[in-house]
Design an enzyme around this catalytic site. Structure first.
Site, PDB file in Angstrom:
ATOM      1  N   LYS A 163      14.577 -10.700 -13.232  1.00 14.65           N
ATOM      2  CA  LYS A 163      14.232  -9.286 -13.464  1.00 14.65           C
ATOM      3  C   LYS A 163      14.815  -8.831 -14.807  1.00 14.65           C
ATOM      4  O   LYS A 163      15.849  -8.171 -14.853  1.00 14.65           O
ATOM      5  CB  LYS A 163      14.739  -8.430 -12.293  1.00 14.65           C
ATOM      6  CG  LYS A 163      14.075  -7.053 -12.208  1.00 14.65           C
ATOM      7  CD  LYS A 163      14.340  -6.418 -10.867  1.00 14.65           C
ATOM      8  CE  LYS A 163      13.963  -4.945 -10.823  1.00 14.65           C
ATOM      9  NZ  LYS A 163      12.536  -4.655 -10.933  1.00 14.65           N
ATOM     10  N   LEU A 196       8.002 -11.710  -9.276  1.00 14.46           N
ATOM     11  CA  LEU A 196       9.342 -11.234  -8.953  1.00 14.46           C
ATOM     12  C   LEU A 196       9.529 -11.268  -7.431  1.00 14.46           C
ATOM     13  O   LEU A 196       8.647 -10.814  -6.699  1.00 14.46           O
ATOM     14  CB  LEU A 196       9.520  -9.792  -9.448  1.00 14.46           C
ATOM     15  CG  LEU A 196      10.949  -9.284  -9.288  1.00 14.46           C
ATOM     16  CD1 LEU A 196      11.847  -9.857 -10.377  1.00 14.46           C
ATOM     17  CD2 LEU A 196      11.002  -7.768  -9.314  1.00 14.46           C
ATOM     18  N   TYR A 238      17.964  -5.913 -14.869  1.00 13.36           N
ATOM     19  CA  TYR A 238      18.104  -4.588 -14.277  1.00 13.36           C
ATOM     20  C   TYR A 238      17.754  -4.616 -12.803  1.00 13.36           C
ATOM     21  O   TYR A 238      17.200  -5.606 -12.294  1.00 13.36           O
ATOM     22  CB  TYR A 238      17.225  -3.568 -15.024  1.00 13.36           C
ATOM     23  CG  TYR A 238      15.749  -3.667 -14.730  1.00 13.36           C
ATOM     24  CD1 TYR A 238      14.992  -4.736 -15.222  1.00 13.36           C
ATOM     25  CD2 TYR A 238      15.095  -2.713 -13.944  1.00 13.36           C
ATOM     26  CE1 TYR A 238      13.636  -4.833 -14.944  1.00 13.36           C
ATOM     27  CE2 TYR A 238      13.737  -2.803 -13.671  1.00 13.36           C
ATOM     28  CZ  TYR A 238      13.020  -3.864 -14.175  1.00 13.36           C
ATOM     29  OH  TYR A 238      11.677  -3.967 -13.897  1.00 13.36           O
ATOM     30  N   ARG A 281      23.502 -10.643 -34.744  1.00 15.10           N
ATOM     31  CA  ARG A 281      22.198 -11.128 -34.305  1.00 15.10           C
ATOM     32  C   ARG A 281      22.070 -12.632 -34.501  1.00 15.10           C
ATOM     33  O   ARG A 281      22.203 -13.135 -35.612  1.00 15.10           O
ATOM     34  CB  ARG A 281      21.082 -10.393 -35.065  1.00 15.10           C
ATOM     35  CG  ARG A 281      19.702 -10.704 -34.515  1.00 15.10           C
ATOM     36  CD  ARG A 281      18.611  -9.896 -35.183  1.00 15.10           C
ATOM     37  NE  ARG A 281      17.320 -10.194 -34.576  1.00 15.10           N
ATOM     38  CZ  ARG A 281      16.587 -11.273 -34.857  1.00 15.10           C
ATOM     39  NH1 ARG A 281      17.023 -12.143 -35.744  1.00 15.10           N
ATOM     40  NH2 ARG A 281      15.443 -11.481 -34.240  1.00 15.10           N
ATOM     41  N   GLU A 340       0.719 -10.350  -9.215  1.00 15.46           N
ATOM     42  CA  GLU A 340       1.333  -9.140  -8.646  1.00 15.46           C
ATOM     43  C   GLU A 340       0.880  -7.946  -9.458  1.00 15.46           C
ATOM     44  O   GLU A 340       0.092  -8.095 -10.403  1.00 15.46           O
ATOM     45  CB  GLU A 340       2.868  -9.266  -8.651  1.00 15.46           C
ATOM     46  CG  GLU A 340       3.447  -9.529 -10.023  1.00 15.46           C
ATOM     47  CD  GLU A 340       4.936  -9.862 -10.041  1.00 15.46           C
ATOM     48  OE1 GLU A 340       5.675  -9.465  -9.128  1.00 15.46           O
ATOM     49  OE2 GLU A 340       5.357 -10.528 -11.006  1.00 15.46           O
ATOM     50  N   ARG A 357      19.812 -10.081  -5.722  1.00 15.64           N
ATOM     51  CA  ARG A 357      18.859 -10.474  -6.768  1.00 15.64           C
ATOM     52  C   ARG A 357      19.475 -10.325  -8.156  1.00 15.64           C
ATOM     53  O   ARG A 357      19.224 -11.144  -9.049  1.00 15.64           O
ATOM     54  CB  ARG A 357      17.571  -9.644  -6.665  1.00 15.64           C
ATOM     55  CG  ARG A 357      16.529 -10.108  -7.675  1.00 15.64           C
ATOM     56  CD  ARG A 357      15.191  -9.435  -7.482  1.00 15.64           C
ATOM     57  NE  ARG A 357      15.291  -7.994  -7.644  1.00 15.64           N
ATOM     58  CZ  ARG A 357      14.330  -7.131  -7.313  1.00 15.64           C
ATOM     59  NH1 ARG A 357      13.197  -7.572  -6.790  1.00 15.64           N
ATOM     60  NH2 ARG A 357      14.489  -5.841  -7.490  1.00 15.64           N
TER      61      ARG A 357
HETATM   62  N1  PLP Z   1       7.024  -7.171  -9.140  1.00 13.42           N
HETATM   63  C1  PLP Z   1       7.358  -6.640 -10.319  1.00 13.42           C
HETATM   64  C2  PLP Z   1       6.777  -7.227 -11.569  1.00 13.42           C
HETATM   65  C3  PLP Z   1       8.248  -5.549 -10.390  1.00 13.42           C
HETATM   66  O1  PLP Z   1       8.575  -5.019 -11.577  1.00 13.42           O
HETATM   67  C4  PLP Z   1       8.751  -5.000  -9.188  1.00 13.42           C
HETATM   68  C5  PLP Z   1       9.680  -3.876  -9.199  1.00 13.42           C
HETATM   69  O2  PLP Z   1      10.066  -3.366 -10.217  1.00 13.42           O
HETATM   70  C6  PLP Z   1       8.354  -5.589  -7.963  1.00 13.42           C
HETATM   71  C7  PLP Z   1       7.489  -6.675  -7.985  1.00 13.42           C
HETATM   72  C8  PLP Z   1       8.849  -5.050  -6.662  1.00 13.42           C
HETATM   73  O3  PLP Z   1      10.193  -5.400  -6.447  1.00 13.42           O
HETATM   74  P1  PLP Z   1      11.138  -4.493  -5.545  1.00 13.42           P
HETATM   75  O4  PLP Z   1      10.501  -4.411  -4.197  1.00 13.42           O
HETATM   76  O5  PLP Z   1      12.419  -5.239  -5.523  1.00 13.42           O
HETATM   77  O6  PLP Z   1      11.227  -3.173  -6.231  1.00 13.42           O
END
Ligand code: PLP
Length: 284
Positions: free
Chosen positions: A147, A204, A33, A100, A179, A52
């Protein structure tokens, strides 16, 4: 007002939107997503989100369901149909519906779903007062750079934070912050250096992170991309997070330790201001 959402080629009222029970997004969290923020009815850093998205799809051997231009048009149409001036567009692509089986199906048609959520993003009360966070062990899987829609652990961590009466959790692996539950994490050390974890499979690659680090470099501020410990965070002068919907959000308390004077710090506030100005200029 009932929203219009997009499902596999159709714009439909949200109550009429349907997905197969065999969809692998539903059965295996086999989907990716993106969330793009909307300012003044325009999309912030759309190109970055599409880049991304392509990477996430490639890593999972999934294909793009349509062209980038079509994705842009769908985003714009939904923003218009739902009269969103500020908020976000959520886009999800799954591998599609199939019997499945753990193995990827050979020929499934990807499912493409988009919807909007309107909400104030500039006048965000948490950003104004500064977020309070607690550290929680990072028990997510080992490919956090993709993601995917498997967000249960971040959701659990968020609930742990809420249970402790604070806003969010910062996740910790081997004593170092990875994070936030849905944002990238930064500290500003006592000598004024901005520190954020380097990119790897552990975090991420935030689109906002990339944009903010560009600003930081242009402003010739000191920055280090490296892991930092919980102790370093507690001793920091200030802290903040970045994400598409939170922009730059000051953090004023970690595990009950108040940073500085307990108010949003000057570096975070300045970067938030600059990021908002740049986004207003460059949104499409
Ligand atoms: N880290 C994680 C785990 C996230 O879920 C997100 C955004 O959903 C981010 C960092 C920040 O990413 P972005 O700046 O692309 O929204």
């Amino acid at each position: 007002m009932e929203r219009t959402v997009y499902v596999n080629g159709d714009y439909v009222p949200e109550r009429e939107a349907k997905i197969s029970v065999f969809d692998r997004g539903f059965l295996f969290a086999d989907g990716v997503y993106e969330v793009t923020s909307v300012l003044n009815g325009k999309l912030v850093d759309f190109a970055g989100h599409i880049r991304r998205l392509r990477r996430s799809l490639d890593e999972l051997q999934m294909r793009m369901p349509c062209s980038e231009e079509e994705l842009l048009q769908i985003h714009r149409r939904l923003v218009e149909l739902n009269a969103v001036t500020e908020g976000m567009v959520y886009m999800q692509i799954t591998r599609g519906a199939a019997d499945r089986d753990f193995a990827y199906p050979e020929s499934a048609t990807p499912t493409l779903v988009l919807f909007t959520q309107a909400r104030p993003v500039i006048a965000n009360p948490v950003a104004a007062r500064g977020a309070r966070v607690v550290t929680v062990e990072d028990l997510r899987w080992g490919r956090r750079d993709i993601k995917t829609v498997q967000l249960l652990y971040p959701s659990m961590a968020k609930m742990i934070a809420k249970g402790q009466g604070v806003d969010d959790a910062w996740l910790v692996q081997d004593g170092k912050i990875t994070e936030g539950t849905s944002n990238n994490a930064y500290i500003v050390t006592q000598d004024g250096t901005i520190v954020t974890r380097e990119l790897s499979h552990d975090i991420l690659p935030g689109i906002t992170r990339a944009a903010v680090l560009n600003c930081v470099r242009e402003l010739q501020m000191k920055v280090e991309e490296r892991a930092f410990s919980v102790e370093e965070a507690l001793a920091a002068r200030e802290a903040f997070t970045t994400s598409a919907t939170g922009f730059v959000c000051p953090v004023v308390e970690i595990d009950g330790t108040v940073l500085g004077d307990g108010k949003p710090g000057p570096v975070a506030q300045r970067l938030r201001q600059i990021y908002i100005e740049e986004s207003l200029k460059s949104a499409i």
